[in-house]
Design an enzyme around this catalytic site. Structure first.
Site, short mmCIF file in Angstrom:
data_model
loop_
_atom_site.label_atom_id
_atom_site.label_comp_id
_atom_site.label_asym_id
_atom_site.label_seq_id
_atom_site.Cartn_x
_atom_site.Cartn_y
_atom_site.Cartn_z
N ASP A 31 24.18 11.67 22.75
CA ASP A 31 25.14 10.62 23.13
C ASP A 31 26.21 10.43 22.06
O ASP A 31 25.94 10.57 20.87
CB ASP A 31 24.38 9.31 23.37
CG ASP A 31 25.19 8.31 24.17
OD1 ASP A 31 26.14 8.73 24.86
OD2 ASP A 31 24.86 7.11 24.12
N HIS A 48 33.58 16.41 24.13
CA HIS A 48 32.52 17.14 24.85
C HIS A 48 32.41 18.59 24.34
O HIS A 48 31.32 19.13 24.24
CB HIS A 48 32.79 17.13 26.36
CG HIS A 48 32.66 15.75 26.96
ND1 HIS A 48 31.59 14.93 26.70
CD2 HIS A 48 33.47 15.05 27.80
CE1 HIS A 48 31.73 13.78 27.37
NE2 HIS A 48 32.87 13.83 28.04
N LEU A 142 10.82 29.33 22.03
CA LEU A 142 11.26 27.95 22.25
C LEU A 142 11.53 27.74 23.73
O LEU A 142 12.29 28.50 24.34
CB LEU A 142 12.53 27.66 21.44
CG LEU A 142 13.24 26.33 21.74
CD1 LEU A 142 12.36 25.13 21.37
CD2 LEU A 142 14.57 26.25 21.00
C1 IPE Z 1 22.90 9.18 28.65
O1 IPE Z 1 24.10 8.84 28.05
C2 IPE Z 1 23.03 10.47 29.40
C3 IPE Z 1 23.24 11.65 28.57
C4 IPE Z 1 23.19 11.71 27.28
C5 IPE Z 1 23.48 12.86 29.32
P1 IPE Z 1 25.12 7.84 28.76
O2 IPE Z 1 26.27 7.69 27.83
O3 IPE Z 1 25.42 8.31 30.14
O4 IPE Z 1 24.25 6.50 28.88
P2 IPE Z 1 24.69 4.98 28.85
O5 IPE Z 1 25.73 4.81 29.92
O6 IPE Z 1 25.23 4.69 27.49
O7 IPE Z 1 23.42 4.23 29.11
C1 IPE Z 2 27.35 12.10 25.79
O1 IPE Z 2 28.48 11.47 25.28
C2 IPE Z 2 27.68 13.13 26.86
C3 IPE Z 2 27.34 12.72 28.22
C4 IPE Z 2 26.73 11.62 28.56
C5 IPE Z 2 27.71 13.61 29.30
P1 IPE Z 2 29.28 10.38 26.12
O2 IPE Z 2 30.22 11.08 27.02
O3 IPE Z 2 28.34 9.43 26.77
O4 IPE Z 2 30.10 9.64 24.97
P2 IPE Z 2 30.06 8.12 24.59
O5 IPE Z 2 28.62 7.70 24.54
O6 IPE Z 2 30.81 7.39 25.67
O7 IPE Z 2 30.73 8.04 23.26
MG MG Z 3 27.31 7.78 26.17
#
Ligand code: IPE
Ligand code: IPE
Ligand code: MG
Length: 253
Positions: A31, A48, A142
């Protein structure tokens, strides 16, 4: 291998071993990509993209550390609600990762599998997933599982539907439905439960990741944003995990 007592401090076991001395299963909620980009004044897509580089590093680091199972939460069922642009960026990066990385994964003994509702992606992505799974199917060093269009509630509901259909067909008695049977109907049926779940970016929640399987997982929340994740952060989380005493409801500790 002699099983260690459940309340034995993990420090007594090899670094990458689970509580019974078997291979460790680490789940990772990756995240913070967008916050990483925002902090640098970069477009979201570059966050990303940097996240994909972190995936490459982490898979290598996990293989080097001797972790047996690594499950990456890459795209949740709820992430479909993001803008069409962002979903397109994410699925594009996913295809690039699968196509470019498959040879390295195969060479490094990594077996890649995907859990989640893959058919919600387009046919090109579905084919790239199938090709990567096929090319790495014989590997054992793995077990890398990528959770894509994955949500634990949807997974549990699908298992309940499958069991209900068997009951309706008269091939299953309702009284025969138990925890083990439900576990066998989940997408993770061939996997051990996660021992350690790491979430980056400082958020402290599961966001619908492995709800059933995480019943006795240990959690480590790190303040690093996912694109900045390095092997040292994995080591830090493993060190924290080894300091924990797992009791599974029975230990004295
Ligand atoms: C959780 O992250 C999903 C992934 C890491 C793929 P999100 O960014 O979607 O979750 P919330 O919205 O902070 O709970
Ligand atoms: C994790 O990073 C990737 C996915 C959930 C796909 P985010 O896109 O949630 O980035 P933040 O958490 O909003 O910074
Ligand atoms: Mg996120």
């Amino acid at each position: 291998m002699t099983a260690a007592p459940l309340n034995q401090p993990l420090a007594a076991l090899p670094d990458a071993a689970g509580p019974q001395g078997g291979p460790l299963h680490v789940g990772l909620i990756m995240d913070g990509n967008r916050r990483w980009a925002k902090a640098r004044g970069l477009p979201r897509a570059l966050g990303h993209k940097a996240g994909v580089d972190a995936v490459r590093r982490t898979v290598q680091a996990a293989a080097d550390a001797g972790i047996g199972w690594l499950t990456l939460f890459a795209f949740s069922s709820e992430n479909w609600q993001r803008s069409a642009d962002e979903v397109r960026d994410l699925t594009g990066l996913l295809r690039i990762y699968l196509r470019r990385e498959v040879n390295t994964l195969a060479k490094n003994g990594v077996r890649l599998r995907v859990i989640g509702e893959r058919d919600r992606f387009g046919s090109e992505t579905v084919s790239a997933i199938a090709a990567a799974e096929e090319a790495t199917a014989g590997n054992t060093r793995l077990n890398l599982t990528v959770a894509l269009s994955y949500g634990a509630r949807a997974e549990i509901a699908a298992a309940a539907r499958a069991l209900a259909a068997q009951v309706a067909a008269g091939t299953l008695a309702p009284g025969a439905v138990d925890e083990a049977m439900l576990t066998r109907h989940l997408a993770t049926r061939d996997m051990p439960d996660p021992d350690l779940i790491i979430r980056t970016s400082g958020e402290q929640r599961l966001s619908n990741f492995l709800l059933w399987q995480a019943a006795y997982a240990e959690f480590v929340f790190l303040d690093v944003l996912w694109p900045d994740f390095e092997a040292a952060h994995l080591d830090q989380a493993l060190a924290e995990y080894r300091r924990r005493v797992r009791r599974f409801g029975v230990g004295s500790g």
